[in-house]
Write a protein that holds these residues in place. Sequence first.
Motif, PDB file in Angstrom:
ATOM      1  N   SER A  91      -8.403   5.565  -5.913  1.00 33.11           N
ATOM      2  CA  SER A  91      -8.774   4.798  -4.731  1.00 33.11           C
ATOM      3  C   SER A  91      -7.790   3.648  -4.513  1.00 33.11           C
ATOM      4  CB  SER A  91     -10.190   4.257  -4.929  1.00 33.11           C
ATOM      5  OG  SER A  91     -10.584   3.569  -3.785  1.00 33.11           O
ATOM      6  N   GLY A  92      -7.390   3.459  -3.277  1.00 32.02           N
ATOM      7  CA  GLY A  92      -6.480   2.366  -2.966  1.00 32.02           C
ATOM      8  C   GLY A  92      -5.016   2.701  -3.188  1.00 32.02           C
ATOM      9  N   SER A  93      -4.716   3.960  -3.500  1.00 32.76           N
ATOM     10  CA  SER A  93      -3.325   4.302  -3.806  1.00 32.76           C
ATOM     11  C   SER A  93      -2.502   4.556  -2.541  1.00 32.76           C
ATOM     12  CB  SER A  93      -3.280   5.525  -4.731  1.00 32.76           C
ATOM     13  OG  SER A  93      -3.968   6.605  -4.134  1.00 32.76           O
ATOM     14  N   GLY A  94      -3.126   4.531  -1.372  1.00 32.92           N
ATOM     15  CA  GLY A  94      -2.367   4.620  -0.129  1.00 32.92           C
ATOM     16  C   GLY A  94      -2.433   5.964   0.577  1.00 32.92           C
ATOM     17  N   LYS A  95      -3.310   6.856   0.142  1.00 42.81           N
ATOM     18  CA  LYS A  95      -3.393   8.193   0.743  1.00 42.81           C
ATOM     19  C   LYS A  95      -3.798   8.105   2.207  1.00 42.81           C
ATOM     20  CE  LYS A  95      -6.677   9.344  -2.133  1.00 42.81           C
ATOM     21  NZ  LYS A  95      -6.944   8.101  -2.863  1.00 42.81           N
ATOM     22  N   SER A  96      -4.898   7.376   2.461  1.00 44.25           N
ATOM     23  CA  SER A  96      -5.358   7.257   3.849  1.00 44.25           C
ATOM     24  C   SER A  96      -4.301   6.579   4.696  1.00 44.25           C
ATOM     25  CB  SER A  96      -6.641   6.438   3.923  1.00 44.25           C
ATOM     26  OG  SER A  96      -7.668   7.090   3.254  1.00 44.25           O
ATOM     27  N   THR A  97      -3.688   5.566   4.151  1.00 48.16           N
ATOM     28  CA  THR A  97      -2.703   4.820   4.923  1.00 48.16           C
ATOM     29  C   THR A  97      -1.546   5.724   5.345  1.00 48.16           C
ATOM     30  OG1 THR A  97      -3.340   2.856   3.701  1.00 48.16           O
ATOM     31  CG2 THR A  97      -1.294   2.735   4.940  1.00 48.16           C
ATOM     32  N   VAL A 135       0.828  -1.205   0.000  1.00 48.68           N
ATOM     33  CA  VAL A 135       0.000   0.000   0.000  1.00 48.68           C
ATOM     34  C   VAL A 135       0.866   1.260   0.000  1.00 48.68           C
ATOM     35  CG1 VAL A 135      -1.773   1.250   1.272  1.00 48.68           C
ATOM     36  CG2 VAL A 135      -1.844  -1.226   1.170  1.00 48.68           C
ATOM     37  N   GLU A 170     -10.548  12.741   3.629  1.00 49.78           N
ATOM     38  CA  GLU A 170     -11.811  12.790   2.883  1.00 49.78           C
ATOM     39  C   GLU A 170     -12.964  13.224   3.775  1.00 49.78           C
ATOM     40  OE1 GLU A 170     -12.884   9.724   0.236  1.00 49.78           O
ATOM     41  OE2 GLU A 170     -10.838   8.970   0.042  1.00 49.78           O
TER      42      GLU A 170
END
Lengths: 220, 279, 220
Positions: B62-68, B42, B198
Amino acid sequence: MIWDWDYALEVLPKLLDALIVTVQAALVGFVIALVLGMLIALARRSGRLWLSVPVGALAEFIRSTPLLVQLYFLFFVLPGFGIQTSPFITGVIGLGVHYATYTAEVYRAGLDAVPRGQWEAAWALDFSPLHTFRSIILPQALPPVVPVLGNYLIAIFKDTPLLSAITVLEMMQVAKIEGSETFQYLEPLTIVGLLFLIVSLISAVLIGRLENHLGVLRRI
Amino acid sequence: MSNPSPAQVATPDLDMSRTMPSGAKPMIRFSGICKAFGSLVVLDDLDLDIAPAEKVALIGPSGSGKSTLLRVLMTLERPDKGSIEIDGAPLWHMPKNGGLVPADGRHLREMRKNVGMVFQQFNLFPHMSVLRNVTEAPVHVLGIDKDEADARARDLLDMVGLRDKVNHYPAQLSGGQQQRVAIARALAMRPRVMLFDEVTSALDPETVGEVLSVIRDLAHEHNLTMLMVTHQMGFAREFADRVCFFYQGRILEQGPPDRLFNDPQNERTQAFLRAVLES
Amino acid sequence: MFLPIEFYGNLLQGALITIQITAMAGVLAFVCALVAGLARMSSWRPVRWTAVTYVEFFRGTSALVQLFWLFYALPLFGLSLSPMTVAVLGLGLHIGAYGAEVVRSAVLAIPRGQHEAALALNMSPALAMRRVILPQAVVAMLPPFNNLMIELLKATALVSLITITDLTFQGQLLNTATLKTAPIFMAVLVFYFLIALGITSVFRTLERRLSVGRLKGMAR
Ligand SMILES: Nc1ncnc2c1ncn2[C@@H]1O[C@H](COP(=O)(O)OP(=O)(O)OP(=O)(O)O)[C@@H](O)[C@H]1O
Ligand SMILES: [Mg+2]
């Protein structure tokens, strides 16, 4: 040491014999609970108030009061009405009726979970209510609740020692008789406890398996 | 060892991927951060420096690791490799006997004081009134006197425009109001870095504006360092000093919003922007 | 069919003992449930295992076996407890084991976001549990705890078998003395039912109190 191995080995076979009676009582009681519970669930769902209200109230009453007193009631009162039965039969009737009020709730949850559309679809196909119930609704309502019902089998099993109070020769009664003869209660009572623990744990594992199995079935 | 030696960390870095606008000492420094969930990578050897008071927008598919990335900074997720520094102090490590060892709970609590976070789903405490949501942590974590915490909470709620809702419960508020309480709640801990993940995605369209305007004010009036994951390119453009485009756990491209939005260099950035701007 | 009025005094005396045991064992059960339920989620393995052992042991053996064991076998280890202590201890531990699962599942049902928000506000795990997680979980625990308290009330009938003069015991005394079996046991059951109704109304009140303010939008 307080623990007397010789004595323990001496009472073990008697207790194992009594375990068979215990298991029989639990199984027969469970079958009664399964059948009667379904009848209660159906009565409570019925649109006829003269049926659903009294049955609901009685079930609530039975479920909120002690099995032990219910057993006494049956034990002392049934003969008064000229019904002569053995303590064993009285006991399993008591267990069965008491737990029927629990299985009824389980069935109810299962039935409620079947979407209304299933009934409507069946009526649209002109199926009779009985046929709809047996072949459309039950097959959907039952599998999810089987593990819960299984847990009630274990619960009934663990309540069988109450039958000792009405002289049924199940494990507890045998242990008490043995203990009172020798004034050594430790060994028989401990063995009874362990036997309960073993049987319950094994059943819990089996029900867990069943749950997984049914879970897989449902997901397919 | 995964953590770079102090000497290495101090070396001025010429790598374009972590460029800060000013040459100042970074407020936050991610160095070689890796994070995988099972076999899914991630965050992939990610470097990023953020200057004090800088406002950075993180965009990407989506899923590119921003939240992580935000979550490892908030210590909600532990990185597999690499190091994070907040104002020069390591986050996931602590100095011991001249070296760095994995941080214990106390070190993490000390470091977490610097960071606050606002979540997509608000995560207000439903059993507490708005006021208590905001005072709970200052009183019980920071040990601030209750009256003082109350007064400060009222100021903050005033700032987010919810002065008259102090005694309401979260369930009695709209999504936009709840999110503004969540912002006040995070600010009450006086963090130096605020993370926004977000924060308008779960809102009804008509309440998005009120939340964005609170964030806008915050960006203007405070010298907070702000990191914001967002899918709203318009807001990213006006809010951010710098925009970072995430792709598969890396920052593929970054720069000032005007440059990045008007003249993206990377093909994937171009494709991404085309896709979002069209929709 | 109805029980002559002069017998109600005895039943009332028994009922008070029953209520007393239910209340004391209920408090003990709640404490055990909370401690064991939280311990089961501990990150420290020995703590977790101790809790699992407690829960499985007390759920796996029957309540009556536990009471008898405490009553008959424990004195052999030099520990003689009064029947009242045995009753409260035995039933409290027994119901507490079931309660531990209630606590555990209620805590696990709190959304992850609540834990994350607490952590982001720099709360220690203990503080987060005490001020954020448990207060929310308690609301979800109330209905299952209500059921458990009814189970406890029913289980208190077993204490009549270890010489405590509770409601059931008084019923039996009257039965032997008067042989008016049916009305006596019916009256006993009604007493239990009334106590059960009382317990449920207490829980309803608690539920209403605890969900003030947060109810409105929660079901949205
Ligand atoms: N706890 C977890 N366990 C397993 N996989 C996870 C976990 N958290 C995140 N992931 C996965 O990691 C990937 C990256 O997640 P992340 O939330 O960082 O993406 P994102 O860039 O924020 O995407 P989005 O715009 O959808 O929020 C996703 O594929 C997600 O499913
Ligand atoms: Mg995300």
